[in-house]
Design an enzyme around this catalytic site. Structure first.
Site, short mmCIF file in Angstrom:
data_model
loop_
_atom_site.label_atom_id
_atom_site.label_comp_id
_atom_site.label_asym_id
_atom_site.label_seq_id
_atom_site.Cartn_x
_atom_site.Cartn_y
_atom_site.Cartn_z
N GLU A 120 -70.70 -17.05 28.66
CA GLU A 120 -69.96 -16.39 29.74
C GLU A 120 -68.78 -15.65 29.16
O GLU A 120 -68.28 -16.02 28.09
CB GLU A 120 -69.42 -17.44 30.74
N ARG B 185 -69.93 -35.09 44.91
CA ARG B 185 -69.33 -36.40 45.16
C ARG B 185 -68.02 -36.23 45.92
O ARG B 185 -67.53 -35.11 46.06
CB ARG B 185 -69.02 -37.09 43.83
C1 MV4 Z 1 -64.20 -21.29 32.04
C2 MV4 Z 1 -62.93 -20.84 31.65
C3 MV4 Z 1 -62.78 -19.51 31.37
N1 MV4 Z 1 -63.82 -18.68 31.43
N2 MV4 Z 1 -65.21 -20.42 32.12
C4 MV4 Z 1 -63.21 -25.94 32.02
C5 MV4 Z 1 -63.96 -27.08 32.59
C6 MV4 Z 1 -65.22 -26.54 33.11
N3 MV4 Z 1 -65.46 -27.07 34.42
C7 MV4 Z 1 -65.06 -25.06 33.13
N4 MV4 Z 1 -63.83 -24.75 32.47
C8 MV4 Z 1 -63.47 -23.47 32.21
N5 MV4 Z 1 -64.45 -22.57 32.32
C9 MV4 Z 1 -65.00 -19.15 31.81
N6 MV4 Z 1 -66.03 -18.29 31.85
C10 MV4 Z 1 -61.91 -21.75 31.58
C11 MV4 Z 1 -62.16 -23.07 31.84
C12 MV4 Z 1 -61.02 -23.93 31.71
C13 MV4 Z 1 -60.50 -24.62 32.78
C14 MV4 Z 1 -61.09 -24.57 34.03
C15 MV4 Z 1 -60.57 -25.25 35.07
C16 MV4 Z 1 -59.44 -26.02 34.88
C17 MV4 Z 1 -58.85 -26.11 33.66
C18 MV4 Z 1 -59.37 -25.42 32.59
C19 MV4 Z 1 -58.74 -25.50 31.35
C20 MV4 Z 1 -59.27 -24.80 30.32
C21 MV4 Z 1 -60.41 -24.03 30.48
#
Ligand code: MV4
Length: 498
Positions: A199, A291
């Site tokens: 992504e 959940r």
């Molecule tokens: C991402 C992102 C940036 N770009 N996807 C982190 C946990 C997982 N559920 C998905 N996450 C992320 N996905 C893309 N394409 C950044 C994160 C992410 C993040 C997301 C939600 C809450 C905290 C975070 C901390 C670092 C990275």
């Protein structure tokens, strides 16, 4: 439904049992050998030991739990969160045993448990997705072509992953191949599924999620959003509802998307649809959690809905008691998670005994906990001790109330994240609403973080009291409390680290 088993422990087991009791439903607790004297065991009408301390031998033993449920004539199992809550095999085995699983169908759990299956399921709806692949990528050459098409930085994610496990940010072509190979082998060993996809990497997004609730009659409503950006190691510490940045327009779009995601897997029960929101307020579907979530209290506070009661109602086939139009946002709610962790030391778990444990009181304060003064925090499980949730008319009032509630929450003997919560409540970026998932990285300096009186140990208090007494500094009148030499409540050591 006359009797339910709660396949969980600690605060969430208690929280579920409270609602069940209010509904006239008998409760059964399960426990491990380490939890013999736990509060959730004492609170339940009946309790069964399901094995030794290790989760893998107790709280994760679906077979033993179902066996106990059958013996005790149980008609519903609530899995709580963590443990078996998103295990579709467990949900299926419960149902096959003739017991109602208080949660979504194995089908819904299965789809949303795989990011690639989820992408496929939602593809027939018009839901904004992060640019990227919707199939597993195996060939590094193809991966490079895909990455160039998207533009660096990109993110490699494991399809079976969650909570940030198996994720890798790649900012240049040269390291893509090796990063991809590492991501695949990590995913293989962590989840037994090495599928990864690519992504575009959204830098500094906010994490905003929508609570949904569906019944078995095809009705699905949303209960607005929760802002959950303040996280460490992909685990939330502070959550609030509603989100500061939300506009009516954005909310309308995001809640519609969330309901579409729920529809895409015929969702029944309480679920959460997670989104990333970038600095231009573009939002992207991330994943659905099938959940009840840790942070559900903030939604309960602003909507007045008891989510556990609704989970039980829809599980037993009732229609939702309200329509979308009945739901309104009332005021503002904030939750601070109280983990037995040391914020000064990279939020590493701390072990010990709760020497002091006194709760904050007053209007608009809710504590969900599973411990009492004198108890040890077991090392075998998640280090969350409690959740402190406040509710007030406005966000500012909620922030002030949380700050006061943290001051009044007296914990000693163990380091906790309470003071970190106080740091957040008083931080200009949080107060102004100008923060994202990088909050801790950008604003939190553990070196200069000071622990206030909440975490000062009994021993230190006693030593200090003795010291002051010996020096004759604690004369009557020098403190507001004239009855005891030194009262914990007006003793201050705000600038002291222990
Ligand atoms: C991402 C992102 C940036 N770009 N996807 C982190 C946990 C997982 N559920 C998905 N996450 C992320 N996905 C893309 N394409 C950044 C994160 C992410 C993040 C997301 C939600 C809450 C905290 C975070 C901390 C670092 C990275």
């Amino acid at each position: 439904m006359k009797k339910i088993l709660v396949a969980n422990r600690g605060e969430i087991a208690l929280r579920i049992m409270r609602s069940a009791k209010e509904m006239g439903i008998k409760t059964v607790a399960i426990y491990s050998e380490a939890d013999r004297n736990a509060i959730h065991v004492l609170y339940a009408d009946e309790a069964v030991c399901v094995g030794p301390a290790a989760s893998s031998e107790s709280y994760l033993r679906g077979d033993k739990i179902i066996e106990a449920a059958l013996e005790l004539g149980i008609d519903g199992i609530h899995p709580g969160f963590g443990f078996l809550s998103e295990n579709s095999t467990f949900a299926k085995n419960v149902t096959d045993a003739g017991i109602t699983f208080i949660g979504p169908s194995p089908h819904s759990i299965d789809i949303m448990g795989s990011k690639l299956k989820a992408k496929d399921a939602v593809s027939k709806y018009d839901i904004p997705m992060v640019p990227g692949t919707d199939k597993a990528v195996v060939d590094p050459k193809k991966a490079i072509a895909i990455a160039k098409g998207i533009g660096f930085p990109i993110l490699i994610k494991a399809s079976a992953g969650g909570g940030g496990k198996g994720m890798r940010v790649v900012d240049k072509e040269e390291v893509l191949k090796e990063q991809m190979e590492m991501a695949i082998s990590e995913a293989e060993s962590a989840f037994g599924d090495g599928s990864v996809f690519i992504e575009k990497y959204i830098t500094s997004p906010r994490h905003i999620e929508i609570q949904v609730l569906g019944d078995k009659h095809g009705n699905i409503v949303h209960l607005f959003e929760r802002e959950c950006s303040i996280q460490r190691r992909h685990q939330k510490v502070v959550e609030e509802a509603p989100a500061v940045i939300m506009t009516e327009d954005l909310r309308a779009k995001m809640t519609k998307s969330a309901i579409d995601v729920a529809k895409s897997c015929d969702y029944v029960g309480a679920g959460t649809v997670e989104f990333l929101v970038d600095s231009d307020l573009n939002y992207y579907f991330l994943e659905m959690n099938t959940r009840l979530q840790v942070e559900h209290p903030v939604t309960e506070k602003i909507t007045g809905v008891d989510l556990v009661k609704e989970q039980i109602n829809v599980a037993r086939g009732e229609k939702l008691a309200f329509t979308q139009d009945d739901l309104k946002i009332n005021g503002h709610s904030i939750e601070v998670r109280v983990y037995a962790e040391d914020p000064k030391n990279n939020f590493l778990p701390d072990i010990g005994t709760l020497l002091t444990y006194e709760l904050p009181k007053g209007e608009g304060i809710r504590v969900d906990d599973g411990f009492a003064e004198g108890m040890d925090i077991p090392i075998y499980y998640d280090p969350m001790i409690a959740k402190l949730t406040v509710h007030a008319d406005t966000r500012n009032a909620a922030i002030r109330k949380m700050d006061r509630a943290i001051t009044d929450y007296k914990i000693s003997g163990i380091k906790t994240t309470l003071d970190f919560g106080k740091f957040v409540m008083n931080h200009p970026a949080f107060i102004s609403g100008d923060f994202d998932t990088q909050f801790i990285k950008k604003h939190f300096d553990p070196e200069n973080f000071e622990v206030n009186e909440n975490n000062v140990s009994e021993e230190l208090i006693a030593n200090l009291a003795a010291h002051l007494y010996a020096k004759g500094e604690n004369k009557a009148g020098s403190s507001n409390d004239t009855t005891t030499p030194i009262a914990k409540s007006n003793w201050r050591a705000n600038r002291r680290s222990v």
